[in-house]
Write an enzyme that holds these catalytic residues in place. Sequence first.
Site, short mmCIF file in Angstrom:
data_model
loop_
_atom_site.label_atom_id
_atom_site.label_comp_id
_atom_site.label_asym_id
_atom_site.label_seq_id
_atom_site.Cartn_x
_atom_site.Cartn_y
_atom_site.Cartn_z
CE LYS A 1 -3.87 -2.33 2.35
NZ LYS A 1 -4.79 -2.30 3.53
CE1 TYR B 1 -9.24 -3.14 0.53
CE2 TYR B 1 -8.49 -1.14 -0.56
CZ TYR B 1 -8.24 -2.25 0.23
OH TYR B 1 -6.97 -2.45 0.73
CG ASN C 1 -3.52 -2.53 7.06
OD1 ASN C 1 -3.39 -2.17 5.90
ND2 ASN C 1 -4.55 -3.24 7.47
CG HIS D 1 -5.12 -6.30 -0.42
ND1 HIS D 1 -6.34 -6.43 0.23
CD2 HIS D 1 -5.19 -7.13 -1.50
CE1 HIS D 1 -7.09 -7.29 -0.45
NE2 HIS D 1 -6.42 -7.73 -1.50
#
Length: 136
Positions: free
Chosen positions: A9, A49, A113, A116
């Site tokens: 990301k 998403y 985070n 993915h």
Amino acid sequence: MDRTLVICKPDAVERGLVGEIISRFERRNLKIVAMELRQVDEETAARHYAEHAEKPFYGELIEFITRSPAVVMVVEGPEDTWQVVRTMMGATNPREAAPGTIRGDLGILFTENLIHGSDSAESAAREIGIWFPGLG
Ligand code: IDP
Ligand code: MG
């Protein structure tokens, strides 16, 4: 062989952690069969998403994934590669991610985070189709 979709990301690219993440896959003997640095557009982010469209964090998630380039790749292993990668990633919330995992070693924020990985074989097929439609 079995494939899954991985995205390093924007936070991983911004922080210069892509090499570290790729190294972990290479050390695990997973193969990278496609990879591209890509500025994600809103339409692709929304397709990717779609399952989260109604979630309270959706707006923040789309803003984040489109803010600067991401490294999108297809990772291959002998079987259940999505599961191997998910185990290496650690829990979604980095605060709960175990040490030794990518998120547990390198991350601390919920939305940012770092990585993915597809969450099932079906998700892997769907997501590879979105990001690398030309891949046989
Ligand atoms: P996953 O990335 O571990 O598969 P998902 O539940 O599919 O987790 O959520 C997609 C992404 O949305 C997460 O990686 C994270 O960036 C973000 N996210 C998920 N839940 C939350 C939340 O409760 N607050 C903020 N961001 C979230
Ligand atoms: Mg997910």
